[in-house]
Write an enzyme that holds these catalytic residues in place. Structure first.
Site, mmCIF file in Angstrom:
data_model
loop_
_atom_site.group_PDB
_atom_site.id
_atom_site.type_symbol
_atom_site.label_atom_id
_atom_site.label_comp_id
_atom_site.label_asym_id
_atom_site.label_seq_id
_atom_site.Cartn_x
_atom_site.Cartn_y
_atom_site.Cartn_z
ATOM 1 N N ASP A 67 37.440 25.314 33.565
ATOM 2 C CA ASP A 67 36.588 25.872 34.740
ATOM 3 C C ASP A 67 35.144 25.998 34.283
ATOM 4 O O ASP A 67 35.076 25.882 32.932
ATOM 5 C CB ASP A 67 37.033 26.927 35.261
ATOM 6 C CG ASP A 67 37.476 28.192 34.298
ATOM 7 O OD1 ASP A 67 37.130 28.001 33.340
ATOM 8 O OD2 ASP A 67 38.157 29.356 34.636
ATOM 9 N N ASP A 136 43.627 40.204 37.727
ATOM 10 C CA ASP A 136 44.253 39.872 39.216
ATOM 11 C C ASP A 136 45.148 38.659 39.143
ATOM 12 O O ASP A 136 45.546 38.327 40.082
ATOM 13 C CB ASP A 136 42.991 39.584 40.247
ATOM 14 C CG ASP A 136 42.165 38.186 39.736
ATOM 15 O OD1 ASP A 136 42.783 37.481 39.047
ATOM 16 O OD2 ASP A 136 41.412 37.954 40.753
ATOM 17 N N HIS A 138 44.698 35.599 37.936
ATOM 18 C CA HIS A 138 44.344 34.305 37.930
ATOM 19 C C HIS A 138 44.729 33.572 36.814
ATOM 20 O O HIS A 138 44.825 34.146 35.496
ATOM 21 C CB HIS A 138 42.962 34.342 38.360
ATOM 22 C CG HIS A 138 41.897 34.856 37.413
ATOM 23 N ND1 HIS A 138 40.794 35.236 37.808
ATOM 24 C CD2 HIS A 138 41.998 34.701 36.272
ATOM 25 C CE1 HIS A 138 40.190 35.729 36.636
ATOM 26 N NE2 HIS A 138 40.828 35.331 35.662
ATOM 27 N N GLU A 143 42.041 32.372 41.920
ATOM 28 C CA GLU A 143 42.094 33.707 42.488
ATOM 29 C C GLU A 143 43.357 33.837 43.335
ATOM 30 O O GLU A 143 43.864 32.851 43.823
ATOM 31 C CB GLU A 143 40.835 34.197 43.319
ATOM 32 C CG GLU A 143 39.476 34.054 42.269
ATOM 33 C CD GLU A 143 39.538 34.945 40.999
ATOM 34 O OE1 GLU A 143 40.628 35.425 40.584
ATOM 35 O OE2 GLU A 143 38.433 35.403 40.897
HETATM 36 P P1 PGA Z 1 39.508 37.368 29.101
HETATM 37 O O1 PGA Z 1 39.669 36.461 30.530
HETATM 38 O O2 PGA Z 1 40.256 36.222 28.278
HETATM 39 O O3 PGA Z 1 38.214 37.427 28.965
HETATM 40 O O4 PGA Z 1 40.452 38.583 29.589
HETATM 41 C C1 PGA Z 1 41.051 35.757 30.964
HETATM 42 C C2 PGA Z 1 40.729 34.939 32.510
HETATM 43 O O5 PGA Z 1 40.079 35.694 33.250
HETATM 44 O O6 PGA Z 1 41.528 34.097 32.537
#
Ligand code: PGA
Length: 266
Positions: A67, A136, A138, A143
């Site tokens: 992404d 959350d 994702h 999302e």
């Molecule tokens: P993080 O993010 O590794 O910074 O916890 C993970 C994500 O949002 O996929």
């Protein structure tokens, strides 16, 4: 699904690097799906170390990132392209023309997303996809509510994701609201998936994703349908898993008896 509860983040990163290294030794022209965020930083450090110390070869590797924020240029210090350059790409011998990160400044976003999907296909599909998980649930920026069949597209971020990511920006107002992201369906087509999670703040969502129902409300739960997923968490992120004792026992037995099968479907 194989769930490994590592003692520490360091162990998690090394085990993940072992899997990528084995993949590259098996197939030097592997197609790697890569993720950003804090979670894979240790994995990338370990791969860079193995490049420097053992000459781990990335010269034929093709990469696709999950992404990118909309409207951030690749040189913006918070863009995911910049993150990947800093943490991995500029330290290994990957051919720049084999690197793919969604382009945040794409004029025609829909066309760009279709092209990205086509490029993944043209490369022969992703051999191993690295994933983190958001608080959350994702994976990539899918999302809650994202279709489990979704493809690469533009996605609006949730307030929680925007808040979680604000720590990287000087001003919370600067956190982008939109991103181009591979879909859940795109991710599920990877031949193999490696999900990483660390820290107590991920414990609840990791348990929901791995042991709860498959639901579009927790995108990561879709991984339960994939035939070859390895999850590596640290003790904190794994602390709410109901079957933690069983996962630990499986891992110990494999280490003791058949280490070559760690990260393999069994
Ligand atoms: P993080 O993010 O590794 O910074 O916890 C993970 C994500 O949002 O996929």
């Amino acid at each position: 699904m194989e769930i490994i509860i590592a003692e520490t983040v360091d162990e998690m990163s090394k085990l993940a690097a072992d899997m990528i290294e084995r993949q590259l030794l098996r197939k030097p022209s592997s197609v790697l799906g890569l993720a950003t965020g804090s979670t894979p930083v240790g994995l990338y450090e370990e791969l860079v170390r193995r490049r420097k110390e053992k000459g781990l070869d990335f010269s034929k590797v093709i990469t696709f990132n999950l992404d990118e924020y909309l409207d951030l240029s690749p040189s913006h210090s918070q863009s995911y392209r910049y993150f990947m350059d800093q943490h991995l790409f500029k330290h290994i011998n990957v051919d720049p023309k084999n690197i793919h990160v969604p382009y945040g400044h794409a004029e025609e976003v829909e066309e760009f997303c279709e092209w990205y999907e086509e490029e993944i296909k043209r490369a022969g599909g992703i051999d191993i996809q690295v994933l983190g998980i958001g608080a959350d649930g994702h994976i990539a920026f899918n999302e809650p509510g994202s279709s489990l069949g979704s493809r690469t597209r533009l996605k609006t971020l949730t307030e929680q994701t925007i808040d979680d990511n604000a720590r990287f920006f000087d001003n919370p107002e600067e956190v982008p609201r939109f991103a181009i992201t591979m879909g859940v369906g795109t991710i599920l087509e990877a031949k193999e998936i490696l999900l990483l999670a660390s820290g107590a703040q991920k414990a609840e969502i990791v348990a929901q994703a791995l042991e709860g129902p498959i639901t579009a409300q927790v995108s990561a739960s879709a991984l339960q349908m994939h035939r070859h997923v390895t999850v590596i968490v640290d003790g904190e992120a794994g602390s709410k898993l109901k079957r933690a004792d069983y996962y630990r026992w499986v891992f110990q037995e494999k280490k003791r008896l058949i280490p070559r099968l760690i990260g393999k479907v069994t």
